[in-house]
Write a protein that holds these residues in place. Structure first.
Motif, PDB file in Angstrom:
ATOM      1  N   SER A 188       0.814  -1.216   0.000  1.00  0.00           N
ATOM      2  CA  SER A 188       0.000   0.000   0.000  1.00  0.00           C
ATOM      3  C   SER A 188       0.842   1.259   0.000  1.00  0.00           C
ATOM      4  N   GLY A 189       2.022   1.195   0.615  1.00  0.00           N
ATOM      5  CA  GLY A 189       2.868   2.373   0.745  1.00  0.00           C
ATOM      6  C   GLY A 189       2.384   3.340   1.807  1.00  0.00           C
ATOM      7  N   MET A 190       1.437   2.920   2.641  1.00  0.00           N
ATOM      8  CA  MET A 190       0.795   3.819   3.585  1.00  0.00           C
ATOM      9  C   MET A 190       1.494   3.809   4.942  1.00  0.00           C
ATOM     10  N   SER A 191       1.363   4.936   5.647  1.00  0.00           N
ATOM     11  CA  SER A 191       1.845   5.072   7.015  1.00  0.00           C
ATOM     12  C   SER A 191       0.670   5.386   7.927  1.00  0.00           C
ATOM     13  N   ASP A 192       0.798   4.973   9.185  1.00  0.00           N
ATOM     14  CA  ASP A 192      -0.233   5.250  10.183  1.00  0.00           C
ATOM     15  C   ASP A 192      -0.085   6.687  10.669  1.00  0.00           C
ATOM     16  N   ILE A 193      -1.211   7.377  10.867  1.00  0.00           N
ATOM     17  CA  ILE A 193      -1.130   8.762  11.323  1.00  0.00           C
ATOM     18  C   ILE A 193      -0.472   8.858  12.689  1.00  0.00           C
ATOM     19  N   ASP A 194      -0.601   7.808  13.520  1.00  0.00           N
ATOM     20  CA  ASP A 194       0.095   7.762  14.810  1.00  0.00           C
ATOM     21  C   ASP A 194       0.226   6.309  15.248  1.00  0.00           C
ATOM     22  N   PRO A 195       1.345   5.661  14.934  1.00  0.00           N
ATOM     23  CA  PRO A 195       1.507   4.242  15.287  1.00  0.00           C
ATOM     24  C   PRO A 195       1.467   3.977  16.784  1.00  0.00           C
ATOM     25  N   SER A 196       1.716   5.024  17.587  1.00  0.00           N
ATOM     26  CA  SER A 196       1.725   4.818  19.042  1.00  0.00           C
ATOM     27  C   SER A 196       0.329   4.819  19.649  1.00  0.00           C
ATOM     28  N   ASP A 197      -0.687   5.133  18.850  1.00  0.00           N
ATOM     29  CA  ASP A 197      -2.056   5.159  19.365  1.00  0.00           C
ATOM     30  C   ASP A 197      -2.569   3.726  19.450  1.00  0.00           C
ATOM     31  N   TRP A 198      -2.472   3.160  20.638  1.00  0.00           N
ATOM     32  CA  TRP A 198      -2.826   1.751  20.840  1.00  0.00           C
ATOM     33  C   TRP A 198      -4.323   1.532  21.068  1.00  0.00           C
ATOM     34  N   ASP A 199      -5.062   2.628  21.322  1.00  0.00           N
ATOM     35  CA  ASP A 199      -6.454   2.496  21.755  1.00  0.00           C
ATOM     36  C   ASP A 199      -7.420   2.582  20.573  1.00  0.00           C
ATOM     37  N   ARG A 200      -7.109   1.900  19.488  1.00  0.00           N
ATOM     38  CA  ARG A 200      -8.002   1.900  18.319  1.00  0.00           C
ATOM     39  C   ARG A 200      -8.415   0.470  17.993  1.00  0.00           C
ATOM     40  N   TRP A 201      -9.579   0.380  17.382  1.00  0.00           N
ATOM     41  CA  TRP A 201     -10.078  -0.904  16.906  1.00  0.00           C
ATOM     42  C   TRP A 201     -10.752  -0.724  15.543  1.00  0.00           C
ATOM     43  N   CYS A 202     -11.503   0.356  15.402  1.00  0.00           N
ATOM     44  CA  CYS A 202     -12.278   0.547  14.178  1.00  0.00           C
ATOM     45  C   CYS A 202     -11.718   1.647  13.288  1.00  0.00           C
ATOM     46  N   GLU A 203     -11.698   2.867  13.783  1.00  0.00           N
ATOM     47  CA  GLU A 203     -11.342   3.998  12.920  1.00  0.00           C
ATOM     48  C   GLU A 203      -9.818   4.196  12.850  1.00  0.00           C
ATOM     49  N   TYR A 204      -9.355   4.385  11.605  1.00  0.00           N
ATOM     50  CA  TYR A 204      -7.936   4.631  11.356  1.00  0.00           C
ATOM     51  C   TYR A 204      -7.798   5.674  10.247  1.00  0.00           C
ATOM     52  N   ILE A 205      -6.753   6.506  10.368  1.00  0.00           N
ATOM     53  CA  ILE A 205      -6.363   7.407   9.293  1.00  0.00           C
ATOM     54  C   ILE A 205      -4.937   7.038   8.882  1.00  0.00           C
ATOM     55  N   LEU A 206      -4.757   6.713   7.607  1.00  0.00           N
ATOM     56  CA  LEU A 206      -3.440   6.399   7.046  1.00  0.00           C
ATOM     57  C   LEU A 206      -3.120   7.414   5.955  1.00  0.00           C
ATOM     58  N   TYR A 207      -1.830   7.520   5.599  1.00  0.00           N
ATOM     59  CA  TYR A 207      -1.449   8.512   4.592  1.00  0.00           C
ATOM     60  C   TYR A 207      -0.159   8.105   3.901  1.00  0.00           C
ATOM     61  N   LYS A 208       0.091   8.725   2.732  1.00  0.00           N
ATOM     62  CA  LYS A 208       1.387   8.597   2.062  1.00  0.00           C
ATOM     63  C   LYS A 208       1.592   9.795   1.141  1.00  0.00           C
ATOM     64  N   ASN A 209       2.865  10.136   0.912  1.00  0.00           N
ATOM     65  CA  ASN A 209       3.268  11.204  -0.020  1.00  0.00           C
ATOM     66  C   ASN A 209       2.647  12.553   0.309  1.00  0.00           C
ATOM     67  N   ILE A 210       2.364  12.796   1.593  1.00  0.00           N
ATOM     68  CA  ILE A 210       1.794  14.066   2.024  1.00  0.00           C
ATOM     69  C   ILE A 210       2.285  14.333   3.444  1.00  0.00           C
ATOM     70  N   LYS A 211       2.487  15.610   3.771  1.00  0.00           N
ATOM     71  CA  LYS A 211       3.034  15.981   5.079  1.00  0.00           C
ATOM     72  C   LYS A 211       1.944  15.943   6.144  1.00  0.00           C
ATOM     73  N   ARG A 212       2.082  15.036   7.120  1.00  0.00           N
ATOM     74  CA  ARG A 212       1.156  14.938   8.250  1.00  0.00           C
ATOM     75  C   ARG A 212       1.703  15.794   9.385  1.00  0.00           C
ATOM     76  N   ILE A 213       0.830  16.706   9.941  1.00  0.00           N
ATOM     77  CA  ILE A 213       1.298  17.597  11.004  1.00  0.00           C
ATOM     78  C   ILE A 213       0.484  17.504  12.288  1.00  0.00           C
ATOM     79  N   GLY A 214      -0.704  16.911  12.227  1.00  0.00           N
ATOM     80  CA  GLY A 214      -1.497  16.871  13.451  1.00  0.00           C
ATOM     81  C   GLY A 214      -2.532  15.755  13.451  1.00  0.00           C
ATOM     82  N   TYR A 215      -2.948  15.353  14.665  1.00  0.00           N
ATOM     83  CA  TYR A 215      -3.905  14.257  14.831  1.00  0.00           C
ATOM     84  C   TYR A 215      -4.663  14.480  16.133  1.00  0.00           C
ATOM     85  N   ALA A 216      -6.007  14.268  16.092  1.00  0.00           N
ATOM     86  CA  ALA A 216      -6.821  14.440  17.295  1.00  0.00           C
ATOM     87  C   ALA A 216      -7.977  13.459  17.274  1.00  0.00           C
ATOM     88  N   ARG A 217      -8.408  13.106  18.471  1.00  0.00           N
ATOM     89  CA  ARG A 217      -9.595  12.273  18.640  1.00  0.00           C
ATOM     90  C   ARG A 217     -10.596  13.055  19.478  1.00  0.00           C
TER      91      ARG A 217
END
Length: 944
Positions: A851-880
């Protein structure tokens, strides 16, 4: 020797009175149940009163199933006596069939025979397959038995001789039986859902009462069979022929027309009452949907759908006459469904709507009962009925597919409950019934007309009108294929659906016989075929043809149904509608319902069934034309006054539609929140079909949160609400228009998914809809869209994975989505529902070299359903952000800068190091607002 004393041909071998058959049936049936109850209470009292939650002393009386099927010897006693009962039972069914046929009612006789035999066989199913043996099979047979009780009861009542004791007692026991179902369901829910101690004992009493009412209903046949003698003879001569009864002369029912019944006031009142009817009728499945939605399975409240079979009570002559003489009663009862919007508790609100829908269906039956051979009455009433449907669709067009008088609406989300209640009350008080006369018979149909085809046709038509035409956007979303746009949009092209319905009203009022014929039927069916098999403008053209036809046949179908006894015709009609509703749900909910795979993704079967049912209705209507022609009836011409009224209101409808459509379509192009920073804020939210935890429409609350978080691109999951049980709504419309978004509804309602939608502040250059591999479980929808983000093409994939239980489905889906993402070299963001733990299992397919994708925050262990992944774009922030009571899932948001080629890292930085235009809003820090706050991390995360 006995052999030397053979009886002569024709000699009587044995003879007995027919009354012994129902007597034996009653005695052995009661012995079966009572003996098992007494023996069970004597030998196994504590065991059979024990249920899944409580035992003695909280529960102290056993259910029917516990008494007859769980223990020896009571189980054996019951089965032996029921086996003995089967002989008198079959004799009872065949003799009732013979009596019904002899009285001239071949259709009713057939219903008696078929439903009676099927009830006998299904009874054997739940008797000899106990809940201990196979709980599912036992329940299926039991439910089938109860469902078949409806046609059996109605047919027996309709076949009973007027004024006879059998009819009197059948009415009493049928009334007791069906009214007992209400507390039965209530106390079952109290036990099953709310786990109230002692509720199951009360439920058991009502369950046993149903048994006795059922047996006593059949026992009333003793009064019919007193005049029957069963004779067994030897070798009856072949030349003995039965004589034919003299043909009955036709009974002509004359009723004086009251010119006030065709006044402008009466026509306006009829339209108001129709609007109220359609608002309540379409609200009932929507409110029922809330309960399986939040209980994640069948809840028991689904039984409220049977409220629409309420016209069965019109089989009782005094009640039918009362409601016909005072139609205001039923119309005011319908308005209870509008008043439900003031009831806070979801359960009580549902009950109020069920009551309103029941009265609404009764009022519809009363309006058209006995209106046969009165062309002006049919045109007047049927046109008002159709215009009321159109006005309810216009009301939904006005409020972005929510009917403002629905009981999911209130003052905070745009509801007009006071206005709706006023319409219901005023319309009810002004209601009139010009065709009613005190001496009116239950049926004005000739013997050449059949009530069953008329009922089936009406049932199919009611389903078709609700499922396809109760909202102007439904047809457009069926044929929607994504961007670039190659077909109709809900706005403005939904107006064409309403224009087609208006044309259908005109044709139905002026060309009733033509539209109710077979040529028109085949044209309408051809439209359905084109509509189902094509997308874009071709499919939409077929849909418009179907829309015109469905509205145009309303007068013909209602005319045919109204000529027969309303207690039978309209009850059977709405029972057919219930069956079609269930099929309409099964095609998409197949993974959660018994027997679901039989209708998996088979909307074509539902559409065919709808047209076949309507075909039966056309058969019934053509019989009327034949009879009227032989009688030399005049052509069905409208009076000048009625035509003028119809055309006036149709003109008003066209003007309203045009004004609302223009105001909604004439809006500025969407703009991103922070174009100066070239930031794209993207979010994913599982919105749970737009009903909040308290059963209110949640679009306004969703809109507020999306706006305050300044989300530029958002994916909505569980968003397809274009079904009868979900209100035929489009949750994206209000948010998109009020905040300024381009929208992609995603795979349409004919694609059998729970929905995936995309809203974007940026132009959508292209979008492709995917149905990912799902060999076992629910379909997994995905949208792969390319956006023009500040001059750069950015891909966004919105995806909803299948349910947890279907492991292989989710594995195949993960590979397919990874291939979709891997096929693009552009900047790409995945907004998804993956059903996996971080860093485990299928997660490593989504986040992989493929896929070439990266996780928006690999350290976020408290997920089961919703995920945001990305590639070839600058990620600067993440919130729940917590959901409050809007839905059952939080809103996850990520911030990306377009055009910044600096590689993303997982290094966290302080908010002070981030430009203010790139930050998340401060209002959701700490306790937040309206129960929305940053949670898990307690604040947004920013990355170098």
């Amino acid at each position: 020797m006995y052999g030397s004393r053979l009886a002569k041909p024709g000699a009587v071998l044995f003879q007995f009175d027919g009354k012994w058959i129902p007597n034996l049936h009653t005695v052995f049936a009661l012995l079966a149940f009572l003996s098992s109850l007494i023996v069970g209470m004597w030998l196994h009292f504590h065991k059979i009163v024990q249920n899944e939650h409580y035992g003695y002393p909280e529960e102290w009386f056993p259910s029917v199933s516990a008494a007859i099927g769980d223990r020896y010897p009571e189980r054996s006693l019951f089965q032996i006596f029921i086996a003995i009962t089967s002989g008198p039972r079959f004799a009872l069914v065949f003799l009732l069939y013979a009596l019904a046929r002899n009285s001239g009612g071949s259709i009713k006789a057939n219903v008696v025979l078929i439903s009676g035999l099927l009830r006998t066989f299904t009874c054997g199913g739940w008797v000899y397959i106990t809940s201990t043996d196979d709980h599912m099979s036992h329940d299926v047979f039991m439910i089938a038995y109860l469902v078949l009780t409806i046609p059996w009861t109605v047919a027996c009542l309709q076949s009973s001789q007027a004024g006879s004791k059998s009819l009197r007692y059948r009415k009493v026991f049928a009334t007791l039986f069906f009214t007992s179902l209400i507390p039965l369901v209530y106390f079952f829910i109290e036990h099953k859902v709310h786990r109230i101690a002692g509720a199951y004992t009360i439920y058991a009493f009502f369950e046993w009462s149903l048994i006795f009412y059922d047996v006593l209903f059949d026992a009333a046949a003793v009064f019919d069979f007193k005049r029957i003698t069963i004779t067994i003879t030897d070798n009856v001569p072949a030349d003995v022929k039965s004589s034919k009864e003299a043909a009955h002369g036709e009974v002509l029912v004359r009723s004086a027309r009251r010119h006030a019944g065709f006044s402008w006031i009466s026509f306006t009142a009829a339209i108001m009452n129709s609007f109220t009817f359609w608002s309540v009728f379409t609200a009932l499945p929507l409110l029922i949907w809330y309960f399986p939605l939040w209980y994640m399975g069948i809840s028991g409240y689904e039984a409220c759908l049977l409220a629409i079979v309420a016209p069965v009570v019109l089989g009782f002559t005094p009640l039918r006459s009362l409601l016909a003489r005072f139609p205001q009663i039923a119309h005011l009862g319908t308005a209870v469904g509008i008043y439900a919007g003031y009831i806070a508790d979801p359960v009580h609100r549902l009950y109020a709507v069920a009551i309103g829908a029941a009265f609404g269906c009764i009022s519809l039956a009363i309006q058209f009962w006995g209106s046969g051979n009165k062309p002006s009455v049919i045109a007047h009433r049927a046109s008002a009925f159709s215009i009321g449907l159109i006005l309810s669709s216009i009301a939904k067009l006005y409020l972005w597919t929510n009917n403002p008088v629905w009981p999911i609406m209130n003052e905070s989300n745009g509801g007009l409950n006071k206005e709706g209640l006023a319409i219901g009350i005023v319309g009810a008080m002004l209601a009139s019934r010009p065709q009613y006369s005190p001496g009116q018979l239950s049926s004005v149909a000739s013997k050449k007309e059949y009530s069953l085809p008329a009922a089936i046709g009406l049932g199919g038509l009611m389903f078709a009108l609700h499922s396809l035409l109760s909202d102007s956007s439904t047809l457009t979303l069926w044929v929607w294929d994504g961007y670039p746009v190659t077909g109709p949009l809900p706005v403005p092209h939904g107006a064409l659906v309403i224009f087609a319905m208006v044309f259908g009203v005109y044709l139905g009022a002026t060309r009733k016989i033509t539209m109710g014929g077979w040529i028109s039927f085949f044209i309408g069916s051809a439209g359905a075929y084109v509509f189902y098999n094509n997308s874009g403008w071709i499919g939409f053209a077929g849909g418009l043809v179907l829309a015109i036809y469905l509205i145009a046949i309303v007068p013909a179908i209602l005319d045919s149904a109204g000529r027969h006894a309303p207690g039978f015709t309209f009850a059977v009609a709405f029972f057919i509608t219930v069956l079609l509703y269930l099929a309409h749900v099964w095609v998409v909910a197949y993974a959660f319902v018994p027997g679901g795979p039989l209708l998996r993704e088979r909307t074509d079967i539902v559409l065919i069934a709808q047209q076949v049912c309507i075909g039966f209705g056309i058969l019934g209507h053509t019989r009327i034309k034949t009879v009227n022609t032989k009688l030399g009836a005049t052509a069905l011409a409208l009076t000048k006054q009625v035509r003028k009224q119809i055309m006036f209101f149709l003109t008003i409808v066209l003007i309203l539609t045009s004004v609302i459509t223009f105001n909604r379509f004439n809006r500025p192009d969407p703009q991103p929140f922070h174009p100066e920073s070239k930031v794209m804020t993207a979010g994913i939210w599982t919105i749970h079909f737009g009903l909040d935890n308290d059963m209110w429409a949640s679009e306004v609350r969703m809109r507020n949160l999306v706006q305050e978080l300044e989300v530029d691109v958002i994916g909505f999951l569980e968003s397809d609400t274009q079904r009868c049980i979900m209100g035929n709504r489009d949750i994206t419309q209000r948010i998109a228009e009020e905040l300024g978004y381009y929208t992609d509804f995603g795979p349409g309602p004919n694609k059998h998914t729970w929905g995936a939608a995309l809203l974007s502040k940026f132009p959508i250059l292209n979008s492709t809809h995917h149905l990912l591999p799902s060999p076992v479980g629910e379909l997994a929808p995905a949208i792969h869209a390319t956006l023009d983000v500040y001059g750069t093409e950015v891909d966004v994939v919105v995806f909803h994975s299948g349910q947890e239980e279907d492991i292989e489905d989710r594995r195949l889906q993960s590979i397919s989505v990874a291939e979709i993402m891997g096929s693009s070299d552009r900047p790409l963001v995945l907004l998804s529902y993956l059903v996996t733990k971080p860093l485990q299992g299928n997660y490593n397919t989504y986040v992989s070299e493929l896929s070439g994708m990266s996780d928006i925050d690999p350290s976020d262990w408290d997920r089961w359903c919703e995920y945001i992944l990305y590639k070839n774009i600058k990620r600067i922030g993440y919130a729940r952000v917590s959901r409050s009571t809007i839905t059952d899932t939080e809103l996850q948001v990520g911030k990306f800068v377009v055009g910044d080629n600096t590689p993303s890292t997982d290094k966290l930085i302080d908010e002070g190091q981030v430009d203010e235009s790139l930050r998340f809003p401060n209002m959701f820090k700490g306790q937040g607002v309206r129960d929305h706050r940053y949670h898990v991390f307690d604040e947004p995360r920013y990355y170098a």
